[in-house]
Design an enzyme around this catalytic site. Structure first.
Site, short mmCIF file in Angstrom:
data_model
loop_
_atom_site.label_atom_id
_atom_site.label_comp_id
_atom_site.label_asym_id
_atom_site.label_seq_id
_atom_site.Cartn_x
_atom_site.Cartn_y
_atom_site.Cartn_z
N ASP A 28 -22.20 -7.39 22.09
CA ASP A 28 -21.90 -8.20 23.27
C ASP A 28 -21.28 -9.54 22.88
O ASP A 28 -20.36 -10.03 23.55
CB ASP A 28 -23.18 -8.45 24.08
CG ASP A 28 -23.66 -7.21 24.81
OD1 ASP A 28 -22.95 -6.18 24.75
OD2 ASP A 28 -24.74 -7.26 25.42
N VAL A 30 -19.45 -10.15 20.28
CA VAL A 30 -18.06 -9.90 19.88
C VAL A 30 -17.18 -9.71 21.11
O VAL A 30 -16.06 -10.24 21.18
CB VAL A 30 -17.99 -8.66 18.96
CG1 VAL A 30 -16.54 -8.27 18.70
CG2 VAL A 30 -18.71 -8.94 17.65
N THR A 31 -17.67 -8.97 22.10
CA THR A 31 -16.91 -8.75 23.34
C THR A 31 -16.61 -10.07 24.03
O THR A 31 -15.46 -10.34 24.42
CB THR A 31 -17.71 -7.84 24.29
OG1 THR A 31 -18.01 -6.62 23.64
CG2 THR A 31 -16.91 -7.56 25.55
N ASP A 68 -16.19 -4.12 19.05
CA ASP A 68 -17.50 -4.10 19.70
C ASP A 68 -17.99 -2.68 19.93
O ASP A 68 -19.18 -2.39 19.80
CB ASP A 68 -17.47 -4.89 21.02
CG ASP A 68 -16.35 -4.42 21.96
OD1 ASP A 68 -15.58 -3.53 21.57
OD2 ASP A 68 -16.26 -4.97 23.06
N GLY A 69 -17.06 -1.78 20.27
CA GLY A 69 -17.45 -0.38 20.46
C GLY A 69 -17.92 0.26 19.17
O GLY A 69 -18.90 1.02 19.16
N ARG A 73 -21.78 1.71 18.46
CA ARG A 73 -22.10 3.06 17.99
C ARG A 73 -22.89 3.02 16.68
O ARG A 73 -23.84 3.79 16.50
CB ARG A 73 -20.81 3.86 17.82
CG ARG A 73 -20.22 4.36 19.13
CD ARG A 73 -19.06 5.29 18.89
NE ARG A 73 -17.90 4.57 18.36
CZ ARG A 73 -17.01 3.95 19.11
NH1 ARG A 73 -17.14 3.94 20.43
NH2 ARG A 73 -15.98 3.33 18.57
N ASP A 86 -17.62 -4.57 28.68
CA ASP A 86 -16.31 -4.45 28.03
C ASP A 86 -15.21 -4.25 29.06
O ASP A 86 -14.16 -4.89 28.99
CB ASP A 86 -16.35 -3.29 27.03
CG ASP A 86 -15.08 -3.22 26.20
OD1 ASP A 86 -14.78 -4.19 25.49
OD2 ASP A 86 -14.38 -2.19 26.27
N ASP A 90 -12.28 -6.93 29.93
CA ASP A 90 -10.90 -6.51 29.72
C ASP A 90 -10.02 -6.95 30.88
O ASP A 90 -8.87 -7.36 30.69
CB ASP A 90 -10.81 -4.98 29.58
CG ASP A 90 -11.18 -4.50 28.18
OD1 ASP A 90 -11.31 -5.35 27.27
OD2 ASP A 90 -11.35 -3.28 28.01
#
Length: 223
Positions: A28, A30-31, A68-69, A73, A86, A90
């Site tokens: 989060d 990083v997003t 972030d994805g 994961r 996210d 975006d």
């Protein structure tokens, strides 16, 4: 167009993603950080005419959008909240980029055909927001609208490359044509999604039999 690079980009970002997780950085964070940086770059560099530097830096952060994805994961934190955050941010980043391009035309009225460029950039700003909204609303009524002729990353790359290279000699009219084509592509995508959802809902209504009444409701009237 660029969707095929997604797997390669994810492999590229796996080592730094592992490092950030070891340092205690959350997906989060990083997003949110990426969104803030893109917005600052878009609303400072693009309007002031530093379109090449702005395009390069924004492009790098757009590529890093997969970070972030990958982190989610690797850490087992993938879930609805991360996807929602996210996707929402975006939209903020996209809006900032096209707002920055719009302001570039506003603050530089001496550019060739500046009014045309301004109108095209505004159309990209508005229609670029409607495209993902149409898909989200389709899913909220039990349909799917995963159709369209230009993905989000494609739109950003085309816009930033076309605008950015005007600083090194590319005619501004090329950027204006590119923005116009992007606006048209977004409009076509919106129409495609509306037609797709209409067909799906009409088919579902036929399967369910005639309704007792036509109740048109909006589950999210303020959206």
């Amino acid at each position: 167009m660029l969707g095929g690079l997604r797997a390669t980009i994810q492999r590229l970002f796996t080592p730094p993603a592992r490092l950030l997780l070891r340092l205690g950085v959350s997906p989060d964070a990083v997003t949110i950080t990426g969104t803030v940086v893109v917005c600052v770059l878009a609303l400072t560099l693009l309007p002031t005419g530093n379109v090449l530097l702005g395009g390069v830096l924004i492009g790098l952060f757009a590529l890093a959008d997969s970070m972030d994805g990958v982190m989610a994961r690797l850490s087992g934190r993938s879930g609805p909240w991360g996807a929602f955050l996210d996707s929402t941010l975006d939209r903020v980043s996209d809006g900032a980029v096209f707002a920055g391009i719009t302001l570039w035309f506003v603050l530089h009225p001496d550019l060739p055909y500046a009014t045309w460029g301004l109108a095209a950039a505004l159309a990209c700003l508005v229609l670029g927001s409607v495209v993902p909204y149409a898909r989200a609303r389709a899913e909220s009524v039990g349909a799917t609208a995963a159709v369209g002729i230009a993905e989000r990353t494609d739109r950003l790359v085309v816009a930033l490359v076309a605008v950015g290279f005007t600083q090194v000699g590319l005619p501004v009219v090329v950027a204006e044509v590119a923005l116009t084509l992007l606006a048209v592509a977004s409009l076509v995508t919106v129409v495609q999604r509306m037609a797709t959802v209409r067909r799906q809902l009409a088919g579902a209504a036929r399967d369910a039999g005639p309704p007792s009444a036509d109740h048109r409701t909006d589950p999210n009237p303020e959206a």
